[in-house]
Design a protein around this motif. Sequence first.
Motif, PDB file in Angstrom:
ATOM      1  N   THR A 150     -34.794  71.851  31.087  1.00  0.00           N
ATOM      2  CA  THR A 150     -35.143  71.499  29.700  1.00  0.00           C
ATOM      3  C   THR A 150     -36.366  72.263  29.232  1.00  0.00           C
ATOM      4  N   ILE A 151     -37.386  72.336  30.083  1.00  0.00           N
ATOM      5  CA  ILE A 151     -38.615  73.049  29.714  1.00  0.00           C
ATOM      6  C   ILE A 151     -38.335  74.524  29.490  1.00  0.00           C
ATOM      7  N   ARG A 152     -37.533  75.130  30.357  1.00  0.00           N
ATOM      8  CA  ARG A 152     -37.213  76.548  30.217  1.00  0.00           C
ATOM      9  C   ARG A 152     -36.402  76.802  28.948  1.00  0.00           C
ATOM     10  N   ALA A 153     -35.455  75.911  28.636  1.00  0.00           N
ATOM     11  CA  ALA A 153     -34.660  76.087  27.424  1.00  0.00           C
ATOM     12  C   ALA A 153     -35.535  76.002  26.177  1.00  0.00           C
ATOM     13  N   GLU A 154     -36.464  75.041  26.171  1.00  0.00           N
ATOM     14  CA  GLU A 154     -37.368  74.924  25.022  1.00  0.00           C
ATOM     15  C   GLU A 154     -38.244  76.163  24.890  1.00  0.00           C
ATOM     16  N   ALA A 155     -38.695  76.700  26.021  1.00  0.00           N
ATOM     17  CA  ALA A 155     -39.527  77.902  25.971  1.00  0.00           C
ATOM     18  C   ALA A 155     -38.739  79.091  25.429  1.00  0.00           C
ATOM     19  N   ARG A 156     -37.455  79.204  25.816  1.00  0.00           N
ATOM     20  CA  ARG A 156     -36.629  80.297  25.299  1.00  0.00           C
ATOM     21  C   ARG A 156     -36.407  80.158  23.801  1.00  0.00           C
ATOM     22  N   GLU A 157     -36.218  78.933  23.330  1.00  0.00           N
ATOM     23  CA  GLU A 157     -36.032  78.722  21.897  1.00  0.00           C
ATOM     24  C   GLU A 157     -37.282  79.109  21.120  1.00  0.00           C
ATOM     25  N   VAL A 158     -38.432  78.710  21.631  1.00  0.00           N
ATOM     26  CA  VAL A 158     -39.680  79.067  20.950  1.00  0.00           C
ATOM     27  C   VAL A 158     -39.855  80.581  20.913  1.00  0.00           C
ATOM     28  N   GLN A 159     -39.544  81.240  22.029  1.00  0.00           N
ATOM     29  CA  GLN A 159     -39.673  82.689  22.073  1.00  0.00           C
ATOM     30  C   GLN A 159     -38.696  83.366  21.120  1.00  0.00           C
ATOM     31  N   ALA A 160     -37.461  82.846  21.055  1.00  0.00           N
ATOM     32  CA  ALA A 160     -36.474  83.430  20.154  1.00  0.00           C
ATOM     33  C   ALA A 160     -36.895  83.282  18.697  1.00  0.00           C
ATOM     34  N   VAL A 161     -37.450  82.123  18.346  1.00  0.00           N
ATOM     35  CA  VAL A 161     -37.916  81.919  16.974  1.00  0.00           C
ATOM     36  C   VAL A 161     -39.072  82.852  16.651  1.00  0.00           C
ATOM     37  N   ALA A 162     -39.974  83.013  17.625  1.00  0.00           N
ATOM     38  CA  ALA A 162     -41.123  83.895  17.392  1.00  0.00           C
ATOM     39  C   ALA A 162     -40.686  85.342  17.218  1.00  0.00           C
ATOM     40  N   GLU A 163     -39.681  85.766  17.999  1.00  0.00           N
ATOM     41  CA  GLU A 163     -39.214  87.139  17.887  1.00  0.00           C
ATOM     42  C   GLU A 163     -38.419  87.373  16.608  1.00  0.00           C
TER      43      GLU A 163
END
Length: 382
Positions: free
Chosen positions: A339-352
């Motif tokens: 769950t933590i890794r998925a949330e981190a990927r989502e945040v990174q995708a939004v930032a990019e």
Amino acid sequence: MKLVDEADILVKAGNGGNGCVSFRREKFIPKGGPDGGDGGNGGSVWLVADENLNTLVDFRHERRFRAERGQDGMGRQMYGKGGQDLEIRVPVGTVVTNLATEEVIVDLVRHGQRFKVAQGGRGGLGNMHFKSSTNRAPRRATPGTEGDERELRLELKLLADVGMLGFPNAGKSTFIRAVSAATPRVADYPFTTLYPSLGVVSIERDRSFVVADIPGLIEGAAEGAGLGVTFLKHVQRTRILLHVVDAAPFEMDCDPVETIVAEVRTIEGELARFDPALLEKPRWLLLNKIDLLPEDEREERVAAVLAALEWEAPAFAISAIAKEGTRAVCLRLMEALDTIRAEAREVQAVAEAAPTQVPEVQAEQPAQDGPEASGPDEDDAR
């Protein structure tokens, strides 16, 4: 191999080569003019993160690193060869600090990440650059500049998903041996673990996480008692902390619940002194050595401890040596980390995906009653 997690080194970039003073001398070409070439640039010093390294032990004896100097310029307009850059490989997770300013320069957290820590000097100019209509035979050349020299501190912070905390002999090393292939030292006396170790917990194919076994803490560690807080830096990068306590303490004249609560509060105090941000990380409680209690007392002991602590985070009663309950802990950890890794990927995708905001610049309007400003074409014409 024993973990070495700190090292001080001196890096020196190469100096630039000197420019050359030379004049063309060939048959039938009198007064050939200046033809001195430039010196080559000095080599720079780079740090490169390498996932195949896991300790700074290579820097215990070799502490000085120097890049190659640039070659001097030569006649016939020949430039000197540039010095070769020097690459220093360090483990992934190395923090680099400039000792002169105590400023963190870079944190190398990805394999292959490179950072230049010392810039090579520039090569000097040969005399062919100084010829002019009034100085047709210049005897002037510039020397190369010196390369940067810095004293650096390399500090390794292990990259792990889960970090383990607790008093000595709480069973941290036994737990990591039970859930991974790591083999930290286990014995029946305090401070058996003298340096951190990592273990990879594999749940299934392509699903795993890394656990860091940290040496035990005692009260006063922040002031240097025991092994101090030297190794707490290794849990600063972790996503989840496992707080391991002995569910069956040996003190016969003390209430076991009060003893367990006191140990938990002591560790919390040391965390707050070292880095308050550690208390904000998800922290799970492992009541280890539950096999030493009669079966009819286990649930009561666990409930009493959780009530006294007012514990709201996940808690587990386990026996690391018997591997009782350890699988359930690992499965819950894997779910939480996914769950933590998925949330981190989502945040990174939004930032990019977010477009770069460029501030709008409004052109200045000329005054209504004043003379119009002349454009650049008019200025040039005048």
